[in-house]
Structure formats: structure tokens, C-alpha cells
Design an enzyme around this catalytic site. Sequence first.
Site, PDB file in Angstrom:
ATOM      1  N   CYS A 296     -52.387 -12.302 145.251  1.00 42.61           N
ATOM      2  CA  CYS A 296     -53.245 -13.170 146.055  1.00 42.61           C
ATOM      3  C   CYS A 296     -54.170 -12.295 146.909  1.00 42.61           C
ATOM      4  CB  CYS A 296     -52.487 -14.099 146.981  1.00 42.61           C
ATOM      5  SG  CYS A 296     -51.415 -15.252 146.114  1.00 42.61           S
TER       6      CYS A 296
ATOM      7  N   ASN B 141     -51.561 -15.620 152.072  1.00 45.28           N
ATOM      8  CA  ASN B 141     -50.784 -14.815 151.124  1.00 45.28           C
ATOM      9  C   ASN B 141     -49.357 -14.744 151.660  1.00 45.28           C
ATOM     10  OD1 ASN B 141     -53.142 -14.238 149.807  1.00 45.28           O
ATOM     11  ND2 ASN B 141     -53.255 -12.100 150.474  1.00 45.28           N
ATOM     12  N   GLY B 142     -48.396 -14.721 150.762  1.00 44.63           N
ATOM     13  CA  GLY B 142     -47.010 -14.606 151.203  1.00 44.63           C
ATOM     14  C   GLY B 142     -46.243 -15.871 150.874  1.00 44.63           C
TER      15      GLY B 142
ATOM     16  N   TRP C  49     -52.250 -16.044 143.099  1.00 43.97           N
ATOM     17  CA  TRP C  49     -51.203 -15.761 142.110  1.00 43.97           C
ATOM     18  C   TRP C  49     -50.062 -16.674 142.497  1.00 43.97           C
ATOM     19  CZ3 TRP C  49     -46.113 -13.964 141.919  1.00 43.97           C
ATOM     20  CH2 TRP C  49     -45.687 -13.478 140.669  1.00 43.97           C
TER      21      TRP C  49
ATOM     22  N   LYS D 160     -46.453  -0.348 129.258  1.00 39.74           N
ATOM     23  CA  LYS D 160     -47.919  -0.481 129.145  1.00 39.74           C
ATOM     24  C   LYS D 160     -48.273  -1.420 128.012  1.00 39.74           C
ATOM     25  CE  LYS D 160     -48.930   0.479 132.085  1.00 39.74           C
ATOM     26  NZ  LYS D 160     -48.446   0.969 133.305  1.00 39.74           N
TER      27      LYS D 160
ATOM     28  N   LYS E  94     -51.880  -7.430 140.555  1.00 40.59           N
ATOM     29  CA  LYS E  94     -51.698  -6.091 141.116  1.00 40.59           C
ATOM     30  C   LYS E  94     -50.960  -6.236 142.433  1.00 40.59           C
ATOM     31  CE  LYS E  94     -53.119  -1.750 140.498  1.00 40.59           C
ATOM     32  NZ  LYS E  94     -52.618  -1.081 139.287  1.00 40.59           N
TER      33      LYS E  94
ATOM     34  N   GLU F  87     -47.187  -5.205 128.770  1.00 43.45           N
ATOM     35  CA  GLU F  87     -47.857  -5.961 129.825  1.00 43.45           C
ATOM     36  C   GLU F  87     -49.299  -6.314 129.490  1.00 43.45           C
ATOM     37  OE1 GLU F  87     -47.861  -4.185 133.761  1.00 43.45           O
ATOM     38  OE2 GLU F  87     -48.312  -2.216 132.997  1.00 43.45           O
TER      39      GLU F  87
ATOM     40  N   HIS G 289     -26.434   3.507 118.935  1.00 47.95           N
ATOM     41  CA  HIS G 289     -25.293   2.740 119.430  1.00 47.95           C
ATOM     42  C   HIS G 289     -25.555   1.236 119.422  1.00 47.95           C
ATOM     43  CE1 HIS G 289     -23.197   6.373 120.474  1.00 47.95           C
ATOM     44  NE2 HIS G 289     -24.269   6.817 121.122  1.00 47.95           N
TER      45      HIS G 289
ATOM     46  N   ARG H 101     -55.850  -9.049 142.302  1.00 48.91           N
ATOM     47  CA  ARG H 101     -54.693  -9.425 143.115  1.00 48.91           C
ATOM     48  C   ARG H 101     -54.099 -10.768 142.705  1.00 48.91           C
ATOM     49  NH1 ARG H 101     -52.652  -5.350 146.179  1.00 48.91           N
ATOM     50  NH2 ARG H 101     -54.324  -4.094 147.019  1.00 48.91           N
TER      51      ARG H 101
ATOM     52  N   GLU I 175     -42.165   3.935 130.025  1.00 41.86           N
ATOM     53  CA  GLU I 175     -43.485   3.605 130.571  1.00 41.86           C
ATOM     54  C   GLU I 175     -44.459   3.236 129.445  1.00 41.86           C
ATOM     55  OE1 GLU I 175     -44.757   2.749 133.222  1.00 41.86           O
ATOM     56  OE2 GLU I 175     -46.890   3.168 133.069  1.00 41.86           O
TER      57      GLU I 175
HETATM   58  O1  M6R Z   1     -47.824  -0.728 143.809  1.00 41.66           O
HETATM   59  P1  M6R Z   1     -46.488  -0.334 143.232  1.00 41.66           P
HETATM   60  O2  M6R Z   1     -46.494   0.997 142.595  1.00 41.66           O
HETATM   61  O3  M6R Z   1     -45.375  -0.484 144.228  1.00 41.66           O
HETATM   62  O4  M6R Z   1     -46.222  -1.405 142.090  1.00 41.66           O
HETATM   63  C1  M6R Z   1     -45.016  -1.481 141.399  1.00 41.66           C
HETATM   64  C2  M6R Z   1     -45.145  -2.351 140.179  1.00 41.66           C
HETATM   65  O5  M6R Z   1     -45.363  -3.688 140.535  1.00 41.66           O
HETATM   66  C3  M6R Z   1     -46.261  -1.880 139.253  1.00 41.66           C
HETATM   67  O6  M6R Z   1     -46.078  -0.545 138.907  1.00 41.66           O
HETATM   68  C4  M6R Z   1     -46.314  -2.745 137.984  1.00 41.66           C
HETATM   69  O7  M6R Z   1     -45.160  -2.525 137.224  1.00 41.66           O
HETATM   70  C5  M6R Z   1     -47.585  -2.468 137.188  1.00 41.66           C
HETATM   71  N1  M6R Z   1     -48.048  -3.675 136.597  1.00 41.66           N
HETATM   72  C6  M6R Z   1     -47.391  -1.472 136.099  1.00 41.66           C
HETATM   73  O8  M6R Z   1     -48.443  -1.297 135.283  1.00 41.66           O
END
Ligand code: M6R
Length: 618
Positions: free
Chosen positions: A2, A101-102, A75, A495, A613, A498, A514, A27, A491
Site C-alpha cells: 500500500c 496503510n497497516g 494491496w 525468482k 514490494k 514469483e 530422499h 507498493r 533464490e
Molecule cells: O524488504 P525485505 O528485504 O525485508 O523483503 C523481504 C521479502 O518480502 C522480499 O524479499 C520478497 O520475498 C521479494 N518479493 C523477493 O523477490
Amino acid sequence: MCGIIGYVGGKQAAPILLDGLRRLEYRGYDSAGVAVLDRAELGVRKKTGKIDEGIARELAADPVQGTMGIAHTRWATHGAPSDENSHPHLDASGRIAVVHNGVIENYEQMRERLLAAGHTFQSSTDTEVLAHLIGEHYEKYQDEPDRAGALTRAVSGALREVIGTYGLAVVSTEAPGVMVGARRGSPLIVGIGHDENFLTSDANAIVAHTREVVFLNDYDVVTMTAERFDVVNLGTDTATVQISKLEFDAEDSQRGEFEHFMLKEIHEQPRTVENALRGRIDQEGATARFGGLNMTPAELRGVQRIIIAASGTSWHAALIGEYLIEGLAHVPVEVEFAHEFCYRMTPVRRDTLVLVISQSGETADTLMALREAQRRGHKALAIVNVVGSTIAREADGGIYMHAGPEIGVASTKAFTATLVALTLLAIHLGRMRMLSAGRALEVLRALEALPAQIESLLGQSDAIRELALKYASADDFFFLGRGYSYPTALEGALKLKEISYIHAEGYSAAEMKHGPIALIEETTPCVFVIPQDSMYDKTMANLEMIRARKGPVIALATEGDDLIGKVADDVIFLPRSQEELYPILASVPAQLFAYHLAVARGCDVDKPRNLAKSVTVL
Ligand code: M6R
């Protein structure tokens, strides 16, 4: 998660708010809305969908006039994305508009009480309940001539009843020219202009207008006009106002010639890695130096154990940090999901250093972990990207990533910058213990070679696109590796899933046998992270097991590896480096692979579904 922008000044507010919303869209992008005040007239427009298809069209068709207003990009937390649930929300009288927000945790209770008192609600959000609550408090000050004061008191009164988190902006038709903001647990920033002021949850939204800002603290309430702003803290009744300067340009958060922010940020990595290294290498001492750890060498030497808490991509960086710190400094490290660290009984010994990692510096889970560590009496350091963010300000010391604004929801350059910071920290701690100067210098030299090596990897983007096209119809992927390459594989899988919505699983190449190996068939591509490091032979054996089950293999291997071409279906070569730095090098083609695959499947790379984000709710 948000975004809020508010403007009060002499210009038309709507274009400023709309521009701010576009800069805040990363956001949250379920819906957006604005409330613009023209003397005593409140023009409210809200629309589901992304900014350009939603609110921008709505404003073009039905414009609003006025020189002050508030806006929000959402969001969804409480209530599905819909026009009704979009912010701003109005109080019962329709005179007060609120963006928030929140999460208001006790909103159900408040809602029941207000319903019983005759209120009706248009949405199912917690924010509308808050707006009504502010309106109810405002009634008490009906006869007060100071309308600005009345609005501030009404907001403060309502917030005293509220349990939860908020960053909010409020305007009222009865107090034209006045905006009230407040924060608890959700960032809010005052932008100071000339005869105009701004309120935002994210400096990106206002950096084109001003660089002078005040990062509000929890429980601060700000009353703002075009000419001034006054801050009072609800807890202490006083407030310290510290003016800071934003250190980045508006262009840094623009896409430039790139089709997507993610692609731009992938391509920025030679520069961001360089920035993360700048001034931090001490050749003479064969070590790394930091300006802000705020710990004496004696304190650092006394650290017997480290806990790293983080979320998402930052948690993957933390796992690599574990290998780095244990490998180079021989200090035992435990990595925790930030939320788990907060809520389970984690015994933390006195000689333990807690480190949190967060790109945004606002992730609620990670912020909670930081506070929990401090509550238990531990020093807590942070590796953070966003200067002035809550975690950066609350940590006892730390390291900035220096990656610049990261707008793509999928983290890329912040991840590699974190790995640089962690490598330097591991060397710093190692040189205080038994790490030899020679070994430290090998890694330091390899770090310095990274920018040029990443540049050469970026040159393979077209070939990686071809590869992505070849595999674009796969429904499942595995990303596999051992040692440093195991968290790198995690990781790589994150990527891909997502941004392309393809199911991708990161797994230890050794652990596959396993159980998960049951899933391997001709249609299950496996991306092996298999540089020529100490785990090479063992990983090769695991690769053969996949081949024996006809799983297609894509290898991220080291230049000069003559064997890999014979056993893998496709190979992306990485420049030769030290074992510790292959996670950085392997991540660049993994990011490009995910990017091209997502584009090939027509996905909105920068705004993947259901994500935003920086997750500022628990
Ligand atoms: O801002 P932060 O590094 O604390 O964020 C943590 C996660 O929310 C963030 O890394 C999220 O997994 C991203 N979408 C990864 O690409």
C-alpha cells in the site's frame, strides 16, 4: 505494501497525486483512489485495477479540482480488491477522508459499536471503520473555531482507541488547507517544499518535488498546511523533528530505456555491487571496514554466535551469509525466518549477535524480529537498503546495501548487494579471528572483479532469452545445488515462481534422492547450480541421478568446465571466481532466466499478482 501520498500547496493536486501513485504502484496495485479538496468540496475518485487502467482513466473522464488532496494505492488486507474497498474512505458525515496503510486489529469490535450507534458502512475494510471513528471524535469539537486543531484532536482521539498499525493521511472539508498524518508501525514521511508540503509512505513518491524530509516516528501525529507542519508524539506529547536529505534522484526510480524495472535493476548490478564495495576494502589490513556497525573490535571479537533473521529473498541471502560467516570467520550462525524468531522460544545466549536483513527496512516480520532481539537485551545489527527506513533507524548499527531504489517487486540488485555486504562482514569477523590475510585477500580481489564479471554475464542475456523460450511451456522446475549453491538455488526458484507463476522448487541437490526425485520426468527441467567449487564432484553425481530419470538439465557452471557440456542439455557459463562468490554470479543468469520466461508467458514482471514490494503487515 500500500502507498500513500498527500499534497497541500498552491498547485493542482490531482496530477501530483497521480504521478505519486505511479511511483508508489510497486507498493500495491489492487486498486487506487484520490480525495481532492477544493475549499469545502471533496472530490473522491477510486477504481479497482492498476493505476493506468483504473484511477488514471477515471480521473481523465471525471477530473477533480483543488490544491490539496490525499491518494492511496492498495494491496488488499481486509476486504477483496473492489471499488468500494479502495481508499480513500469517508466518515459517516462524508466530510472527512482517510487513506491508511497497516491493519486495525480491533476494527471488528469498533465496527460493531459504530453499527449499534447507527453508522452504516460502504466497504468491508478496517480503514472505513477508522474514518468513522475519527468522524465520531470530530463531532465533539463541533463548536471549536480552530478547525485544524479539531481535526488533529479527532485523529489523535481515534488513534488512542485503536489497536494495530497505521500510516495515515486525513483531510476534512471543514479544515481546508489542513492535512493530518499519523504513524505507528507503517512508515510516513513529511516532504518539505516551498509553500507546499507532502506526506508519503515512500520517499520515491516525492523525491521529484523535494529532498528535504522528516521520517516520522511511531505515535507521531503531524498537522500540515502549505506553509508549516507541526509534529506531536501521542506517547510523549512532545516530538523531535529531524530533517534528513534524500540521497537519490527521481531518475533512479524511473525505468529509462528498459522495458521493465526488473530488467533495469538486473542490469544495474555491476554498479550496485561496486557501490556496496566502495570504501569498504582495506587492502593493507586485508580486511573489510564499515562505518556504522557501532561495535568495538572487542565487542565483535566477543561474539560467539550469530542469529540472522529475515524474510523472502533476504532470508535466502541470510542462508548464504551462514555459509560465508561460518566458512570465513568460524562463528556459528543460525538463520531464522523473521516471523518464527519472534513467536517461538528461541534461546539466545548472551554472547549472540542478532543481525536482520531487509531491503525495504520496513518488512513487519523483520522489524518485529529486530525489536524482539532488542527487547531481550541483544545488540541487533541490520543490513538494509532504504536509508532512513524504520529498521535502519531502530537497529543498533549496520550496513547499508547502497543498491539504490529497487522498484521491481522481485528483488534482484538488493539481493546481490546484500551478498557483498555479508561477504565483507564475514571477512571483517574472520580477520579478527583466524582468517589468514592471504585467504582474505583472495576473496577481496574476487569481490573487486565482480562488476566486470557481472557485465559479461549480462552480455549473455539474448542467449538466456533463447533458453527461456525453449523451456517456457514447462509447468514445474527444480533448482538444485549443494553448499553455497543450495541457497542460491532456493533464490533462483523463488525468482521464477514469483514472476512467471510457474511452480519452481529450490532443493538441495543431495536431498533430492530422499523423496522429491519421484517427481522427475522428461517434462521437469532441473536447473543445476554447479560451479567448480568444493561440491562440484558431489553435485555432478546428483546431476547424473536426474539424467538417469530423463530430467532435462540446465547447468549454471564455470567457464572452462569441459565435462558439463556432455551431461547437461543446456549450459550457462559463469566466470571463474572464489567459491564464496558464485552465489552472486549464478544469481544474475537465474534472474535473467526468470525474467525472460515471465515475459515469454506474458506476465506483468514488475507487478506480479498477489504481491507487493515490502510487506508491512504481520
Ligand atoms: O524488504 P525485505 O528485504 O525485508 O523483503 C523481504 C521479502 O518480502 C522480499 O524479499 C520478497 O520475498 C521479494 N518479493 C523477493 O523477490
